[in-house]
Design an enzyme around this catalytic site. Structure first.
Site, short mmCIF file in Angstrom:
data_model
loop_
_atom_site.label_atom_id
_atom_site.label_comp_id
_atom_site.label_asym_id
_atom_site.label_seq_id
_atom_site.Cartn_x
_atom_site.Cartn_y
_atom_site.Cartn_z
N HIS A 56 0.84 -1.21 0.00
CA HIS A 56 0.00 0.00 0.00
C HIS A 56 0.87 1.26 0.00
O HIS A 56 0.57 2.23 -0.68
CB HIS A 56 -0.87 0.05 1.26
CG HIS A 56 -1.84 -1.08 1.41
ND1 HIS A 56 -1.71 -2.05 2.38
CD2 HIS A 56 -2.98 -1.39 0.74
CE1 HIS A 56 -2.71 -2.90 2.29
NE2 HIS A 56 -3.51 -2.53 1.30
N ASP A 76 -3.46 -7.51 -7.30
CA ASP A 76 -4.86 -7.91 -7.54
C ASP A 76 -5.17 -7.62 -9.00
O ASP A 76 -5.90 -6.68 -9.33
CB ASP A 76 -5.77 -7.12 -6.61
CG ASP A 76 -5.43 -7.37 -5.15
OD1 ASP A 76 -5.77 -8.44 -4.66
OD2 ASP A 76 -4.77 -6.52 -4.53
N SER A 116 0.47 -8.95 1.55
CA SER A 116 -0.99 -8.92 1.58
C SER A 116 -1.43 -8.71 3.02
O SER A 116 -0.78 -9.19 3.95
CB SER A 116 -1.54 -10.26 1.07
OG SER A 116 -2.89 -10.41 1.47
N SER A 117 -2.55 -7.99 3.18
CA SER A 117 -3.08 -7.80 4.54
C SER A 117 -3.46 -9.14 5.14
O SER A 117 -3.52 -9.29 6.36
CB SER A 117 -4.32 -6.90 4.50
OG SER A 117 -4.00 -5.66 3.90
P1 AMP Z 1 -6.51 -3.82 -0.30
O1 AMP Z 1 -6.35 -3.00 0.95
O2 AMP Z 1 -6.08 -5.23 -0.14
O3 AMP Z 1 -7.87 -3.66 -0.93
O4 AMP Z 1 -5.48 -3.21 -1.34
C1 AMP Z 1 -5.50 -1.83 -1.67
C2 AMP Z 1 -4.63 -1.63 -2.87
O5 AMP Z 1 -3.28 -2.02 -2.58
C3 AMP Z 1 -5.07 -2.48 -4.08
O6 AMP Z 1 -4.96 -1.69 -5.25
C4 AMP Z 1 -4.09 -3.60 -4.06
O7 AMP Z 1 -3.88 -4.19 -5.33
C5 AMP Z 1 -2.84 -2.91 -3.58
N1 AMP Z 1 -1.88 -3.89 -3.05
C6 AMP Z 1 -2.14 -4.86 -2.15
N2 AMP Z 1 -1.03 -5.62 -1.94
C7 AMP Z 1 -0.06 -5.11 -2.75
C8 AMP Z 1 1.30 -5.46 -3.00
N3 AMP Z 1 1.89 -6.47 -2.39
N4 AMP Z 1 1.98 -4.71 -3.90
C9 AMP Z 1 1.38 -3.66 -4.54
N5 AMP Z 1 0.11 -3.29 -4.34
C10 AMP Z 1 -0.60 -3.99 -3.46
#
Ligand code: AMP
Length: 279
Positions: free
Chosen positions: A36, A149, A184-185
């Site tokens: 993020h 994603d 990843s979260s």
């Molecule tokens: P999320 O909080 O999981 O919905 O992710 C928010 C944004 O962060 C989304 O656009 C994800 O694709 C991006 N994101 C999550 N993990 C990664 C990562 N390891 N590298 C780059 N972007 C990420």
């Protein structure tokens, strides 16, 4: 940094942005990690102002998924945003964001037939609906999404094109641990042992990419390599191993057009995804 809790807070903040200043928008569900932060860094550098949304969107979770368990460490997320120089964090309550009688949805037809769309019915409809609504509220010049994603990023890019939304979509490379594991979260759910096993996703994708670059153009063969390598890590279940076109997100047989190799695998109860874009 401003914390905006209601739609009207956000509207007021947006209305006060002077004309000619650009706004970069980074939508997230919180539990922020270095992936993020990479998006946030880009958003800050490439625009005059950066807005991060933190909202665990109920519409994109299936009835048996981890909506209530999803991590929500708001204080540390707020600090990370503050330190990164974010101008505003929008963190609405689900109760206000979606009225009780909410009935409007956005869908990119056909793009959710494979990959995560096949195993998570309604997921991308929920994603498109929340992101379209957020775009309407934030009115960003640029929006940042992770290639981690990839189906989400390509579906949203299609939505932006099809609906002529006046913003630029920026897709950012996946940030990984030194081991190759994509951040990843949901990695917080993994035990140490599961985390070690999960490195197989990156290993498998790297192996298949090497073969492709060596001249292998048969998608079935590459899928076989991916599966076999993932199976060496004793996964709890392989959800999918797919090779799809980047343009349509449907399976391809020969690898003559830009494609994505994508995998989704359970270790214990945790479902992890990863992908490589090629060539
Ligand atoms: P999320 O909080 O999981 O919905 O992710 C928010 C944004 O962060 C989304 O656009 C994800 O694709 C991006 N994101 C999550 N993990 C990664 C990562 N390891 N590298 C780059 N972007 C990420």
């Amino acid at each position: 940094m401003q914390i905006l809790r209601t739609l009207s807070d956000l509207r007021q903040w947006r209305a006060a942005v002077p004309a000619g200043r650009t706004v970069g928008f980074i939508p997230t569900m919180g539990a922020l990690h270095a992936g993020h932060m990479e998006l946030i860094e880009r958003g800050r550098k490439e625009n005059d102002l950066a807005v991060v949304s933190i909202f665990v969107n109920p519409l994109q979770f299936g009835p048996t998924e981890d909506f209530t368990l999803y991590p929500r460490p708001f204080e540390s997320d707020r600090e990370l945003c503050e330190r990164a120089g974010v101008d505003a964090v929008f963190a609405p309550e689900a109760g206000e964001f979606y009225a009780k009688d909410h009935a409007t949805y956005c869908e990119v037809e056909g793009f959710d037939r494979f990959l995560c769309g096949a195993s998570r019915p309604g997921h991308f409809r929920g994603v498109c609906t929340v992101v379209l609504k957020l775009f309407n509220l934030v009115q960003p010049h640029r929006a940042y999404f992770g290639k981690k994603d990839i189906q989400q990023a390509l579906i949203l890019r299609k939505m932006v094109t099809d609906l002529s939304l006046n913003l630029e979509m920026i897709l950012v490379d996946t940030v990984r641990e030194a081991s190759g594991l994509a951040l990843s979260s949901r990695n917080v759910y993994l035990s140490e042992g599961e985390k070690d096993r999960a490195v197989a996703l990156f290993r498998a994708l790297s192996k298949a990419r090497a073969l492709y670059l060596d001249g292998e153009k048969n998608a079935e063969k590459l899928k076989g390599i991916l599966k076999a390598e993932i199976e060496t890590s004793d996964p709890t279940r392989i959800d999918y191993v797919e090779i799809v076109s980047q343009a349509r997100l449907d399976p391809v047989l020969s690898l003559e057009e830009p494609f994505v190799m994508a995998v989704a695998v359970f270790y214990g109860k945790t479902r992890l995804i990863d992908n490589f874009l090629l060539p």
